[in-house]
Design an enzyme around this catalytic site. Structure first.
Site, mmCIF file in Angstrom:
data_model
loop_
_atom_site.group_PDB
_atom_site.id
_atom_site.type_symbol
_atom_site.label_atom_id
_atom_site.label_comp_id
_atom_site.label_asym_id
_atom_site.label_seq_id
_atom_site.Cartn_x
_atom_site.Cartn_y
_atom_site.Cartn_z
ATOM 1 N N TYR A 18 -16.908 19.145 4.502
ATOM 2 C CA TYR A 18 -16.200 20.063 3.897
ATOM 3 C C TYR A 18 -14.875 18.766 5.082
ATOM 4 C CZ TYR A 18 -12.483 20.663 7.829
ATOM 5 O OH TYR A 18 -10.864 21.032 8.538
ATOM 6 N N GLU A 75 -5.137 -9.072 -10.158
ATOM 7 C CA GLU A 75 -3.746 -10.045 -9.467
ATOM 8 C C GLU A 75 -2.706 -9.183 -8.833
ATOM 9 O OE1 GLU A 75 -3.120 -14.131 -10.606
ATOM 10 O OE2 GLU A 75 -1.720 -13.907 -10.073
#
Ligand SMILES: [Zn+2]
Ligand SMILES: [Zn+2]
Length: 464
Positions: free
Chosen positions: A346, A432
């Protein structure tokens, strides 16, 4: 995350900006310069992490690497933070603390774990790692959710904020969280005293990469951003017998079929349409042979909702409908279905505190440009980051980090052919530009929260 992206243009209406745009632009440029200086090393770190993924609960080397990096930057580091419900599991959580005068405490989280996915990107730095999973199966391992992007962004942020120490005051709490994919790592860190052994945060921040946003952009939802997730197990018990004599049995397969269809009426008939929820039966197992009516059928469900009240109502409906259909089929009381809501599988909904979201997004709009900060619809996927908010006691914010090539995304929207999603063996973020934005966005977010008035004025003053 597949849903349409809404560009928000009227974001700053009526809100007093905490910095003048020119000053923030100056700060944005300054952060750009610092990120530039480390981008090569960040990309190398990312590729190294990408080639060496570890499964949830086994983040031994990854956590040691993060700890080492934070330590070398001057953070006070604690390793092995995390206590799972099963004591044999090691918690590989990392906590790095940097105290810098009085001011707010801000937590920034990265996840550490990867997934049991065999990488098929063909990239030079693709993972070739194979290991045994917890059930002993041989599996490939891949950072298919981009947690390597998050780790690298956190390390870049850690360094940049050390270099900008004269611009903020307070306590920085950087954490490497294990086992996010298994839903349990955040709770394990909290259960191991994250907020008692270390400074309790005033704000908690995280980012997650997205295959639905161009690198260079960030996305956000205000309010509920991700749903709660609850696993439910159902055992429908019948009375087995010969397949040719159903009259002498109580057939759990027919009952299971009726239950599955009836469960679909919970979302469509029992709650307001404006309040999203999902009930999915993801697994059904019963029987061994054509001509045998089995004794039982097992179902596995996932339940998604935003509101806790809605979640509780759905769970009650599942119990009522399942037991009611079994009773209608004549299954005796002592063979009534067993409906079990998992206590461990949960996680609460992830709620982006609207005030915090507005404040951080205003600062990101100034630093990244308004066109690069977009509001996106909330999703029904889940995250255990929500745990760090302690049910609303601590304002939290998770935002999306664009990770894909703009041209590829435009083509995908045009053709309708989706780009590889998170968790796909082909998911390949653009390193990048994604890392540049990840470091810059998180650095600016932290500075917004910790760059108190005094430090802003002195920073501005020092440039005049
Ligand atoms: Zn994931
Ligand atoms: Zn993830």
């Amino acid at each position: 995350m597949r849903a349409r992206i809404v560009v928000l243009t009227l974001v700053a209406c009526g809100l007093a900006p905490s910095l003048l745009p020119a000053q923030q632009t100056g700060l944005g440029n300054h952060v750009d310069g610092l990120v530039n200086r480390q981008i090569d090393s960040l990309v190398a770190t990312y590729k190294n992490l990408h080639s060496n993924p570890e499964l949830s609960g086994h983040e031994e080397k990854t956590s040691a690497f993060v700890a080492n990096q934070l330590q070398s930057l001057g953070y006070s580091v604690t390793e092995r933070v995390g206590k799972y419900s099963r004591p044999e599991w090691v918690g590989y959580g990392v906590v790095g603390v940097l105290k810098n005068g009085s001011g707010p405490t801000v937590l920034v989280r990265t996840e550490l774990d990867a997934l049991p996915v065999e990488e098929k990107t063909g990239l030079p730095y693709a993972s070739k790692v194979r290991t045994k999973d917890d059930s002993g199966q041989d599996v490939g391992v891949m950072h298919a959710c981009g947690h390597d992007v998050h780790i690298t962004s956190l390390l870049g942020t850690a360094k940049t904020l050390v270099e900008l120490k004269d611009r903020w005051h307070g306590t920085l709490l950087l954490i490497g969280q294990p086992a996010e994919e298994a839903i349990g790592g955040a709770k394990a860190m909290l259960d191991d005293g994250l907020y008692t052994r270390f400074p309790r945060p005033d704000y908690a921040l995280a980012l997650h990469d997205s295959n639905d946003l161009e690198a260079g952009k960030v996305g956000y939802s205000s309010g509920y951003a991700l749903a709660s997730s609850t696993s439910v197990d159902i055992i429908i018990r019948g009375i087995g017998g010969h397949g040719s004599r159903p009259e002498s049995t109580k057939d759990p397969i027919v009952v299971a079929a009726q239950v599955i269809l009836a469960l679909q009426t919970i979302v469509s008939r029992e709650k307001p349409a404006q309040d999203p929820a999902v009930v999915t039966v993801g697994s059904i197992h019963g029987g061994t042979k054509h001509n045998i009516i089995p004794d039982e059928v097992r179902l596995q469900l996932t339940v998604r909702a935003y509101q806790e009240e809605t979640r509780q109502k759905i769970l009650a409906s599942i119990d009522r409908i399942t037991k009611g259909i079994a009773a209608a089929a004549g299954i005796p009381e002592d063979r009534a279905p067993i409906v079990k809501v998992s206590a461990t599988e949960y996680t609460p909904a992830t709620y982006n505190n609207p005030e915090l979201t507005r404040r951080v997004m205003d600062s990101l709009e100034k630093a990244l440009g308004a066109a690069n900060v977009v509001e996106v619809p909330p999703i029904m996927a889940s995250e255990d980051f929500g745990n760090f908010g302690l049910s609303g006691q601590i304002p939290t914010l998770i935002f999306w980090l664009g990770a894909v090539d703009a041209a590829a995304l435009a083509k995908s929207k045009q053709t309708g052919v989706p780009l590889p999603s998170l968790h796909s063996s082909l998911f390949a973020p653009l390193p990048e530009p994604t890392l540049r934005t990840g470091v810059k966005a998180m650095t600016v977010a932290v500075l917004e929260l910790m760059g108190g008035k005094a430090s802003r004025q002195s920073a501005v003053g020092s440039r005049q």
